[in-house]
Design an enzyme around this catalytic site. Structure first.
Site, PDB file in Angstrom:
ATOM      1  CB  THR A 133      -0.916   0.009   1.235  1.00 54.81           C
ATOM      2  OG1 THR A 133      -1.422   1.325   1.449  1.00 54.81           O
ATOM      3  CG2 THR A 133      -0.175  -0.380   2.517  1.00 54.81           C
ATOM      4  CD  GLU A 138      -2.196   5.213   4.769  1.00 53.97           C
ATOM      5  OE1 GLU A 138      -1.820   5.354   5.932  1.00 53.97           O
ATOM      6  OE2 GLU A 138      -2.674   6.141   4.097  1.00 53.97           O
ATOM      7  CE1 TYR A 171      -4.110  -1.745   5.833  1.00 62.61           C
ATOM      8  CE2 TYR A 171      -2.988   0.252   5.127  1.00 62.61           C
ATOM      9  CZ  TYR A 171      -3.640  -0.932   4.819  1.00 62.61           C
ATOM     10  OH  TYR A 171      -3.813  -1.294   3.507  1.00 62.61           O
ATOM     11  CE  LYS A 195      -2.235  -4.421   4.014  1.00 62.81           C
ATOM     12  NZ  LYS A 195      -2.599  -5.444   3.023  1.00 62.81           N
TER      13      LYS A 195
END
Ligand code: NAP
Ligand code: G4F
Length: 355
Positions: free
Chosen positions: A135, A137, A159, A163
């Protein structure tokens, strides 16, 4: 006759799982998906593919398993013996990851170890191709703009940190055991299948509900965050293209264009002919419906994150050069398609609950 390819998708009940299942079935794959046990049916995004175990498309099968339960993943892999594994399952909500950091790390981080280790122990590592849903992010506190495969990661949420672990684990299995394992570093992608708790869907759902008198106002968090928003239907094609490459690698999928949450709101409400005028600042800011003069957008700090990713925009040049991938849907088309779907549901009285 060439053998039909077999794909296993974790997270098949999610947004991307639904679009990817559609794509792979259209390409003639036998598609298997992992669903987790829930007390009520949550097959809305794949309902057109699966009705009940006695009346199902012969190329589409679901299996119960959970990313927190390694044995269940091992068993499904052993039964299905896939050619391609797409790991899309995740606790994917960034703000909620601050409330549930341990669970998020377990599902998103350790879950990938469980899956890859099961593939290895089953002796399937030399032929299975593995996709990891990484991601944008990961860029977090961004170090350069736009972000590419070589931009350093500065994750800013449980999160993103989970990841990051999964991203590195995927590369480790590639380097240590020669797995065909690739990371797709995907920027935000949306569509009518998007979960109601993500800002894009919250806005299109809210604008439709307000338009039909089902809701008085839409309450949001940070209006000034900017994202690179594409359509999930385009992005699942990029996932599949990565799996068709001779060599595994990591790829950014993005549009290269940035919009703010505020832009998204304005665009959605224009579609229902309710132009928005902004008034005030910070927590007191309101979005006024210019026609009625009513405040229909408000701010609640509940939707702020303890650490925000303020701005993301990707550079998809490598995906274009090596995969021939480019997004097709423009920002305007994306908002219009999501609005059309939610307006239909609002008109029919079937609009889902607020996320
Ligand atoms: P999503 O709609 O939230 O779907 C997540 C899926 O994971 C659902 O099928 C969910 O099942 C499943 N899941 C959650 N916890 C699980 C567990 N413990 N065991 C098994 N399955 C579990 O997410 P999405 O938007 O489709 O995203 C797909 C993947 O891409 C995710 O990994 C996400 O983090 C990543 N990603 C998404 C974006 C984006 O913009 N959409 C961008 C970059 C990366 P239930 O239906 O039962 O909840
Ligand atoms: O829609 P969002 O919740 O998506 P976010 O945090 O960017 O994460 C999504 O995209 C990631 C890819 O970059 C995925 F990895 C992840 O799984 C997920 O799919 O929030 C977008 C922006 C944020 O800056 C947030 O602070 O919108 C802002 N926002 C403003 N008001 C809101 C709200 N977000 C949500 N969810 N709800 C609001 O009311």
């Amino acid at each position: 006759m060439t053998k039909r390819k077999v794909a296993l998708i974790t997270g098949i009940t999610g947004q991307d799982g639904g679009y990817l299942a559609d794509l792979l079935l259209s390409k003639g794959y036998e598609v298997h998906g992992i669903r987790r046990r829930s007390s009520s049916v949550n097959l809305q995004r794949i309902g057109h593919l699966y009705r009940n175990p006695h009346d199902r498309a012969e190329n589409f099968h679901l299996h119960y398993a959970d990313m927190t339960d390694g044995m269940s993943l091992f068993q499904v892999l052993k039964d299905v013996r896939p050619d391609e594994v797409y790991n899309l399952a995740a606790q994917s909500h960034v703000r909620i990851s601050f409330d549930k950091p341990e669970y998020t790390s377990d599902v998103n981080g350790l879950g990938v170890v469980r899956l890859l280790e099961a593939i290895r122990l089953l002796g399937m590592g030399d032929h299975v191709r593995f996709y990891q849903a990484s991601t944008s992010e990961l860029y977090g506190n961004v170090q350069e703009t736009p972000q590419s495969e070589t931009t350093p990661f500065r994750p800013r949420s449980p999160y993103a940190i989970s990841k990051h672990f999964a991203f590195l684990t995927t590369i480790n299995y590639r380097e240590a055991y020669g797995f065909h394992a690739s990371n797709g570093i995907l920027f935000n992608h949306e569509g009518p299948y998007r979960g109601e708790g993500f800002v894009s869907r919250k806005i299109t759902r809210g604008a439709s509900a307000i338009h039909y008198g089902l809701q008085d106002k839409l309450v949001l968090g940070n209006l000034n965050a900017t994202r690179d928003w594409g359509h999930a239907r385009d992005y699942v094609e990029g996932m599949w293209l990565m799996m068709q490459r001779e060599e595994p690698s990591d790829y950014v999928l993005a549009t290269g264009e940035q919009h703010s949450v505020r832009d998204f709101v304005e665009r959605a409400f224009e579609i229902v002919d309710r132009p928005i005028e902004w008034d005030g600042a910070g927590l007191e800011e309101k979005g006024i419906d210019k026609k009625s003069g009513k405040a229909i957008i408000e701010i609640d700090p509940r939707f702020y994150r303890p650490a925000e990713v303020n701005s993301l925009v990707g550079n998809p040049a490598k995906a274009k050069d090596e995969l021939g991938w480019e997004h097709r849907t423009t920002f305007g088309q994306l908002v219009a398609e999501m609005m059309e779907a939610d307006m239909k549901q609002a008109a029919a009285g079937t609009l889902s609950a607020e996320g």
